[in-house]
Design an enzyme around this catalytic site. Structure first.
Site, PDB file in Angstrom:
ATOM      1  N   ASP A  23       3.443   9.622  -0.659  1.00 26.33           N
ATOM      2  CA  ASP A  23       2.212   8.907  -0.335  1.00 26.33           C
ATOM      3  C   ASP A  23       1.991   7.786  -1.339  1.00 26.33           C
ATOM      4  OD1 ASP A  23      -0.091   8.350   1.071  1.00 26.33           O
ATOM      5  OD2 ASP A  23      -0.832  10.403   1.023  1.00 26.33           O
ATOM      6  N   HIS A  65       0.805  -1.215   0.000  1.00 25.52           N
ATOM      7  CA  HIS A  65       0.000   0.000   0.000  1.00 25.52           C
ATOM      8  C   HIS A  65       0.843   1.273   0.000  1.00 25.52           C
ATOM      9  CE1 HIS A  65      -3.338   2.549   0.496  1.00 25.52           C
ATOM     10  NE2 HIS A  65      -3.708   2.281   1.719  1.00 25.52           N
TER      11      HIS A  65
END
Length: 336
Positions: free
Chosen positions: A230, A19
């Site tokens: 991110d 992720h």
């Protein structure tokens, strides 16, 4: 995990989704157990990443630290073989339930959006929504907003920033200090620029229910999504989905995974360059409605087409196609 399961005789397919960003080999090489970690991941049948950059970084690390790594193409994915192990490597950008954020919402949505609009009057609204984390670039964003007010003095009193910080890990000393630093900077900027009828930054330190958050999205003219790094950043996609009127501008960090999908419509920035972020904010606030609509339509089409259901289907389908003789697949997701 996969290696441990294999040792216990587990034969089913196992898929792993990373992720968070995967570092390049020049960073990854600092780990003393770099080869062991890579070989451990190779026990999975499918390894998924958020972006093509993450895939390239993983493959480059394998090539550098695991001898005799062989790579071939299988459709849009790669097949990597090394040390008697084989795994399919692919890019599967995680997403949102588009319809959930594109819906009209409920009374909380309407009340929140209306209250914001009424309280700011004719001022434009700039929105930041982040979990409390040093990777989100909140301090850099606030500094860029200060530079914006210094540089474009005509916007003083005409724009209000709403910054939502969702509490996270505040028992950790570094996160406590980050919270103090954020609140101190907000106070400094407000103290420097506030007037009796205008406060530059409104700061919210709490969790926001989804329907209320939808009201914030709808009221915002510009979303400042500027993480330092991110894996994806779903706030960017939620903001786009929420703007069914095809209005609004997304200013997005080039270091967010979402930038790879939303580059056709977003204003991409380097969050470390506060002057450039301030300049992009000015462009966003002065953008005409025709350009807003063109950009927003492109982004909403992408988010609608490649929603969370597409992500789940494409990832699990890859696991099913890889080894059809295995009856089931287990999915592991790394990161938060």
């Amino acid at each position: 995990v996969a290696q441990s399961l294999r040792r216990r005789g587990f034969q089913n397919r196992i898929a792993y989704f990373n992720h968070i960003p995967f570092p390049g080999p020049d960073v990854f090489e600092a780990l003393p157990w770099r080869a062991e970690l890579l070989l451990g991941l190779m026990h999975y049948d499918v390894i998924g990443f958020q972006t093509s950059r993450d895939v390239r970084n993983f493959v480059a690390s394998l090539r550098r630290f695991v001898p005799d790594t062989r790579i071939s193409h299988l459709g849009k994915s790669l097949v990597v073989k090394t040390a008697g192990l084989s795994a399919a490597i692919g890019c599967y950008p995680v997403s949102i339930d588009f319809d959930e954020f594109a819906s009209a919402g409920n009374s909380a949505t309407v009340v929140t959006a209306g209250a914001i609009a009424q309280s700011v009057g004719e001022a434009k609204v700039v929105l930041g929504v982040d979990r409390l984390d040093y990777t989100k670039g909140i301090l850099e964003r606030l500094t860029a907003f200060r530079v914006f007010l210094q540089t474009y003095k005509e916007w003083q009193g005409r724009v209000t920033m709403l910054q939502i910080v969702i509490p996270s890990r505040e028992e950790i000393p570094e996160y406590k200090r980050l919270k103090v630093d954020i609140e101190t900077l907000v106070s400094e900027i407000n103290g420097e620029y506030s007037t009796p009828g205008w406060t530059p930054i409104r700061y919210f330190h709490r969790s926001i229910p989804r329907d209320e958050l939808l009201g914030f999205y709808r009221a915002a003219h510009v979303a400042l999504v500027t993480p330092l790094r991110d894996g994806m950043n779903l706030v960017a996609k939620e903001f786009c989905a929420a703007h069914a009127d095809n209005r609004g501008v997304l200013v997005l960090s080039e270091f967010a995974g979402a930038a790879e999908e939303l580059a056709t419509g977003a204003l991409l920035v380097n969050p470390n360059d506060t002057e450039a972020v301030a300049s992009s904010l000015y462009y966003a606030l002065t953008m005409d409605e025709a350009e807003q609509e063109q950009r927003m339509k492109l982004m909403r089409f992408t988010v609608r087409t490649y929603d969370v259901f597409h992500w789940a289907h494409s990832f699990t389908q890859e696991a099913s196609m890889l080894a059809p003789e295995k009856p089931e697949a287990i999915l592991r997701v790394a990161g938060d």
